[in-house]
Design a protein around this motif. Structure first.
Motif, mmCIF file in Angstrom:
data_model
loop_
_atom_site.group_PDB
_atom_site.id
_atom_site.type_symbol
_atom_site.label_atom_id
_atom_site.label_comp_id
_atom_site.label_asym_id
_atom_site.label_seq_id
_atom_site.Cartn_x
_atom_site.Cartn_y
_atom_site.Cartn_z
ATOM 1 N N TYR A 72 3.964 7.896 3.666
ATOM 2 C CA TYR A 72 2.999 7.228 4.361
ATOM 3 C C TYR A 72 3.445 6.042 4.655
ATOM 4 C CZ TYR A 72 -0.803 11.055 4.450
ATOM 5 O OH TYR A 72 -1.791 11.936 4.532
ATOM 6 N N SER A 73 4.451 5.607 3.851
ATOM 7 C CA SER A 73 4.783 4.269 3.991
ATOM 8 C C SER A 73 6.056 4.050 2.808
ATOM 9 C CB SER A 73 3.736 3.267 3.504
ATOM 10 O OG SER A 73 3.804 2.806 1.946
ATOM 11 N N ASN A 75 6.396 1.622 -0.092
ATOM 12 C CA ASN A 75 5.605 2.004 -0.805
ATOM 13 C C ASN A 75 6.551 2.351 -2.059
ATOM 14 O OD1 ASN A 75 3.798 -0.635 0.229
ATOM 15 N ND2 ASN A 75 2.777 0.941 0.535
ATOM 16 N N TYR A 77 4.854 4.112 -4.341
ATOM 17 C CA TYR A 77 3.632 5.261 -4.557
ATOM 18 C C TYR A 77 3.891 5.957 -5.152
ATOM 19 C CZ TYR A 77 -0.947 6.588 -4.378
ATOM 20 O OH TYR A 77 -1.666 7.642 -5.145
ATOM 21 N N GLU A 81 7.586 8.892 -1.965
ATOM 22 C CA GLU A 81 8.270 7.052 -0.886
ATOM 23 C C GLU A 81 9.335 6.625 -1.396
ATOM 24 O OE1 GLU A 81 3.891 6.830 0.838
ATOM 25 O OE2 GLU A 81 4.832 5.163 -1.572
ATOM 26 N N ARG A 107 -1.718 5.368 12.462
ATOM 27 C CA ARG A 107 -1.878 5.170 11.795
ATOM 28 C C ARG A 107 -0.258 5.609 11.198
ATOM 29 N NH1 ARG A 107 -3.068 8.226 7.717
ATOM 30 N NH2 ARG A 107 -1.722 9.912 8.327
ATOM 31 N N TYR A 110 2.060 2.776 11.325
ATOM 32 C CA TYR A 110 2.616 1.817 10.365
ATOM 33 C C TYR A 110 3.853 2.365 9.282
ATOM 34 C CZ TYR A 110 1.423 -0.649 6.045
ATOM 35 O OH TYR A 110 1.223 -1.850 5.603
ATOM 36 N N GLU A 219 6.013 -8.338 -1.718
ATOM 37 C CA GLU A 219 4.499 -7.651 -1.879
ATOM 38 C C GLU A 219 4.610 -6.980 -3.831
ATOM 39 O OE1 GLU A 219 3.654 -5.078 1.657
ATOM 40 O OE2 GLU A 219 5.804 -4.237 1.069
ATOM 41 N N ASP A 220 5.590 -8.024 -4.366
ATOM 42 C CA ASP A 220 5.605 -7.558 -5.295
ATOM 43 C C ASP A 220 6.479 -5.982 -5.983
ATOM 44 O OD1 ASP A 220 6.383 -8.267 -8.371
ATOM 45 O OD2 ASP A 220 3.634 -7.949 -8.819
ATOM 46 N N THR A 259 -0.487 -8.554 -0.016
ATOM 47 C CA THR A 259 -0.102 -7.334 0.450
ATOM 48 C C THR A 259 -0.805 -7.448 1.912
ATOM 49 O OG1 THR A 259 0.454 -6.892 -2.001
ATOM 50 C CG2 THR A 259 -0.026 -4.725 -0.398
ATOM 51 N N THR A 260 -2.078 -7.753 1.642
ATOM 52 C CA THR A 260 -3.553 -7.213 2.269
ATOM 53 C C THR A 260 -3.120 -7.852 3.975
ATOM 54 O OG1 THR A 260 -4.698 -7.098 0.737
ATOM 55 C CG2 THR A 260 -5.717 -7.335 3.094
ATOM 56 N N ALA A 263 0.105 -5.974 5.640
ATOM 57 C CA ALA A 263 -0.276 -5.175 5.673
ATOM 58 C C ALA A 263 -1.001 -5.378 6.908
ATOM 59 C CB ALA A 263 -1.454 -4.111 5.052
ATOM 60 N N ASP A 264 -1.891 -6.250 6.927
ATOM 61 C CA ASP A 264 -3.349 -6.249 8.161
ATOM 62 C C ASP A 264 -1.927 -6.905 9.631
ATOM 63 O OD1 ASP A 264 -6.030 -7.407 8.762
ATOM 64 O OD2 ASP A 264 -5.070 -8.751 9.359
ATOM 65 N N TYR A 267 -0.029 -4.005 10.866
ATOM 66 C CA TYR A 267 -1.065 -3.129 11.893
ATOM 67 C C TYR A 267 -2.158 -3.866 12.848
ATOM 68 C CZ TYR A 267 -2.350 0.858 8.781
ATOM 69 O OH TYR A 267 -1.938 1.720 7.939
ATOM 70 N N GLU A 431 0.750 14.073 -5.911
ATOM 71 C CA GLU A 431 1.497 12.616 -5.377
ATOM 72 C C GLU A 431 2.434 11.476 -6.567
ATOM 73 O OE1 GLU A 431 -1.330 11.047 -3.035
ATOM 74 O OE2 GLU A 431 -1.183 12.972 -1.919
ATOM 75 N N CYS B 25 -1.030 -0.463 -7.041
ATOM 76 C CA CYS B 25 -0.744 0.351 -6.686
ATOM 77 C C CYS B 25 -2.138 0.855 -5.881
ATOM 78 C CB CYS B 25 -0.297 1.420 -7.956
ATOM 79 S SG CYS B 25 0.150 2.599 -7.524
ATOM 80 N N THR B 31 -4.211 1.056 1.329
ATOM 81 C CA THR B 31 -3.172 0.319 2.588
ATOM 82 C C THR B 31 -2.319 1.500 3.974
ATOM 83 O OG1 THR B 31 -3.314 -1.930 1.956
ATOM 84 C CG2 THR B 31 -1.809 -1.380 3.341
ATOM 85 N N GLU B 32 -1.839 2.109 3.303
ATOM 86 C CA GLU B 32 -0.593 2.688 3.546
ATOM 87 C C GLU B 32 -1.263 3.860 4.638
ATOM 88 O OE1 GLU B 32 2.099 4.660 1.032
ATOM 89 O OE2 GLU B 32 0.940 6.090 0.259
ATOM 90 N N LYS B 57 -8.861 4.996 12.910
ATOM 91 C CA LYS B 57 -7.867 4.489 12.789
ATOM 92 C C LYS B 57 -7.430 5.916 13.874
ATOM 93 C CE LYS B 57 -5.698 0.848 10.599
ATOM 94 N NZ LYS B 57 -6.164 0.175 11.323
#
Lengths: 717, 82
Positions: A72-73, A75, A77, A81, A107, A110, A219-220, A259-260, A263-264, A267, A431, B25, B31-32, B57
């Protein structure tokens, strides 16, 4: 295929395209259309997730295409990824083709924005373009391309539309890379990023992607932090301190975590592009998927429907699989007979024994499960590709959450009742590594099909008819309960960590394509066969040699030989068989396995087991159902199966029902079969986890069985 | 007034205000998937019982146990675009 991609590309001068995209965007369909049957699983050093690689034809050249895992991105995560990101940074593909679900543009973009930020040439494939039109949307691809600064190609991969165009565009971009648009993070943040970028760019190792590293440091991001620390040890502290300062500053001004804020902005950039390039021509109506979900996810109906789906899956696997498995086993037996016949009847050739008993007996035994495993894979692939699997995970999440696992863990557990090997392979959809490892560790506790013959042998031998079904149920239930306890314990000790938020996309229901399903089944099936041909072959041969050597001394065999000759002369087949069984038993008793069995027998005394049981248990490592055959040999009954009444009688005479139950309990919990160990090693990427699984389960089995036996003895006096 | 997603009714259109708790995390994951402050959510199924499904979205997302209680939302003022 072990050398890094870059080196190969240089050697062959070939173009390399990497496919990236969100799960459910149709990435794999694009890959299949590009490469057809010319694909295989590639190994890259340090990459734990399987990457598929194939070649596509473009004019008269071949182009290498790598299918990266769905993400999805970028990151850090999930494993997917990290793999996607590291592949792009380290293997340096010439172009990244980003497959995007055109009907969910916002989406999906992103990831696109982050790929652009990474500084690689990106081509966007607007896949499932037909659905866009059906939903009453129009996308101006030329405009979108200008707004993003990357080429955009509409495709309908399921119908092979636009895929050639996509290849050509990627090829052209590789020859003349163009700069993608940068996301503008706004006047509050942008100056800080610039300053950090120049700081990062002062390190030799990071120059190429300084802005990307700067943003990720802000973003650490843990993986980036470690990379910067190792590539740039002298500047790292300075950069990290600067990041902390900027983070605190931005949070104070914007009121949100950086981070927010970032991301904002991303988007925002996407929303801006979409607002200009996408036009809605008519109002969207309630989709078919939504209607199906009202039923499938209904608070009361959801669970029964799920149960029915799973029941159908197993019903299909076993009804269709049974005759195929019998045929497969028959074929292997026929082949064994053929090979056996190559030697004279009375021959005591070791080579014959090695090939027939060791190789064909071991590998063949495991391979006879192949039809069932393939059918299970097919059913799973169907559920995954149709979109139902996401719903099933959601339905089960409530329950699984309570035992510290993710809803998606439920599917592998269910498959585990069929066979542990495909179940472990099915954990790939999980995941996080924590969830995945926990699930793999407890999976062997789901009583697999190969353990059934043991119960079928033991239960009628010891329990009256009315008790047989409840005892069987008790065994299965014990496995499930132990798995629950073990999962909880593992999640709060070894695999401790933040629980994963359950947020899952519900992709629209789709009819899976036959081609996609078959490729999927073929891939996984082939991996299983390869494993049987390598690791399992090795262990089979090892176990075989342990069961043959050392041979009993001539002084032990000679008396029986003489009697054999007498019986043969007297034409007494019953006596002959009895004597031959004595020879088999003598051989096994004298072999390494027999000796080990004898040596470790005292350790099993608290469990109520004698040397015969411990010897048979060692043999059962090859495959669980081997336990039955081994018990037959140690009881001087020769070759037996689970319906052998003579073996059942012998068991009844030798053991009490309590001992019988304990034997089953131990077989359920203790060391998984060698195929499981091999697949655990492969899927976790290390022997450590395989050894932990083996050791942990065996120790647990010992403790539980000893407790049951000792308490049982007290209770029954 | 902030409410959580668990207090919404099916068919409601709300704006995401923030997420309660969770490490970096956790937030990254949301977010993603498109769940960022300012996102407009359309509640398809919701409430205290049963599944929570929201449309963000253009994507339908299922939120697991407890998640709905951690997502803070506010009603989109009348006239707001959903």
């Amino acid at each position: 295929m072990d050398s890094p991609l870059a080196a190969q590309a240089v050697a062959s001068g070939r173009l390399t395209i990497a496919l990236a995209g969100n799960p459910n965007a149709g990435k794999t369909t694009v890959f299949n259309m590009m490469t057809g049957a010319r694909q295989h699983v590639a190994n890259y050093p340090g990459v734990t997730v399987d990457l598929k690689e194939g070649s596509a034809r473009l004019d008269n050249r071949t182009v290498k295409v790598v299918d990266l895992p769905g993400a999805y991105s970028l990151n850090a995560y999930s494993t997917e990824e990290i793999v996607t990101r590291n592949f792009i940074i380290e293997q340096l593909p010439d172009v990244v083709v980003n497959v995007v679900d055109a009907s969910n543009l916002e989406r999906n973009l992103y990831l696109t924005v982050q790929l652009m930020e990474l500084g690689v040439p990106v081509v966007v494939a607007l896949n499932m373009f037909d659905i866009v039109q059906r939903r009453g949307l129009t996308i101006d691809t030329a405009k979108l391309s200008v707004l993003l600064g990357v080429p955009v190609v509409p495709t309908v991969a399921s119908r092979d539309e636009g895929v050639d165009d996509l290849l050509k565009t990627a090829d052209a971009l590789a020859l003349a890379p163009q700069a993608a648009r940068k996301v503008d993070y706004g006047r509050e943040v942008e100056p800080h990023i610039d300053q950090l970028t120049s700081l990062v760019a002062s390190c030799a190792g990071l120059q190429g992607r300084a802005r990307w590293f700067a943003v990720k440091m802000l973003e650490d991001d843990e993986v980036t932090r470690n990379r910067v620390r190792s590539l740039c040890p002298s500047e790292f502290e300075k950069i990290a301190a600067e990041c902390r300062r900027i983070r605190a500053h931005v949070e104070k001004i914007c009121g949100h975590d950086i981070t927010t804020v970032l991301a904002d902005r991303r988007y925002g950039f996407i929303a801006g592009a979409c607002a200009e390039a996408v036009r809605r021509t008519c109002e969207a109506h309630v989709s078919k998927s939504e209607l199906i979900d009202r039923l499938v996810l209904h608070p009361w109906m959801g669970l029964p429907i799920f149960g029915a789906a799973m029941y159908l899956m197993f019903l299909m696997t076993f009804t269709l699989g049974e005759p195929m498995m019998t045929a497969m086993a028959g074929g292997i037996r026929w082949f064994s007979g053929l090979v056996y016949g190559l030697w004279p009847a009375q021959s005591e050739s070791f080579l014959r024994s090695l090939v027939v008993d060791g190789v064909l007996g071991g590998v063949g035994g495991v391979l006879s499960y192949l039809p069932n495993i393939l059918l299970l894979f097919l059913a799973i692939a169907f559920l995954e590709d149709s979109g139902y699997m996401a719903r099933a995970a959601f339905i089960m999440d409530r329950l699984m959450h309570k035992i510290g696992l993710h809803g998606k863990s439920f599917i592998p557990m269910l498959i585990g009742f069929g066979c542990t090997v495909p179940a472990i392979m099915a954990t790939r959809t999980l995941e996080t590594r924590r969830d995945r490892l926990t699930t793999i560790m407890v999976l062997p506790l789901m009583s697999c099909g190969a353990r059934l013959p043991i119960y079928v042998l033991m239960i009628p031998a010891f329990f009256p008819k009315t008790w047989q079904a409840p005892v069987m149920g008790l065994i299965y239930l014990t496995g499930v309960l132990l798995a629950v306890v073990a999962a909880r314990v593992l999640r709060s000790t070894l695999f401790k960590g933040e629980s994963v938020p359950f947020v899952m996309e519900l992709p629209p229901y789709r009819m899976p394509s036959m081609r996609g399903l078959l490729i999927h089944v073929w891939d996984r099936g082939w991996q299983f066969v390869k494993k049987a041909g390598t690791l399992i072959l090795g262990i089979s041969v090892l176990l075989w040699s342990l069961s043959v050597w050392p041979q009993p001394g001539a002084e032990k065999l000679e008396p029986i030989r003489e009697q054999l000759a007498v019986a043969a002369g007297a034409n007494d087949p019953a006596r002959l068989a009895e004597l031959e069984n004595q020879v088999s038993r003598l051989r096994l008793e004298n072999s390494a396995i027999g000796r080990i069995g004898n040596t470790i027998a005292p350790a099993f005394a608290p469990l109520g087991f004698d040397w015969r049981v411990s010897t048979a248990l060692i043999g059962a490592f090859a495959a669980k159902e081997m336990f039955v055959a081994q018990m037959g040999i140690v009881h001087s009954l020769g070759q037996t199966d689970e319906h052998s009444s003579s073996l059942q009688e012998a068991l009844r005479d030798t053991y009490t029902p309590l001992q019988g139950f304990c034997i089953m309990l131990f077989c359920l919990i203790s060391m998984p079969c060698m195929a499981t160990v091999a697949v655990t090693r492969k899927e976790t990427g290390s022997w450590k986890w395989a050894a932990l699984q083996l050791g942990g389960l065996t120790v647990t089995a010992w403790i539980v069985t000893a407790a049951v036996y000792q308490l049982g003895r007290l209770a029954t006096g | 007034m902030d409410r959580t997603l668990a207090d919404t009714k099916p068919g409601e259109k709300v704006e995401l205000v923030g997420i309660n708790g969770g490490g970096r995390c956790f937030i990254n994951r949301l977010t993603e998937m498109g769940l960022v402050p300012g996102s407009r959510l359309e509640v398809e199924c919701g409430g205290m019982h049963g599944p929570t499904i929201v449309v963000v979205k253009g994507v339908r997302l299922a939120l697991g146990q407890g998640m709905a209680h951690r997502v803070l939302v506010r009603k989109i003022p009348a006239g707001g675009k959903a």
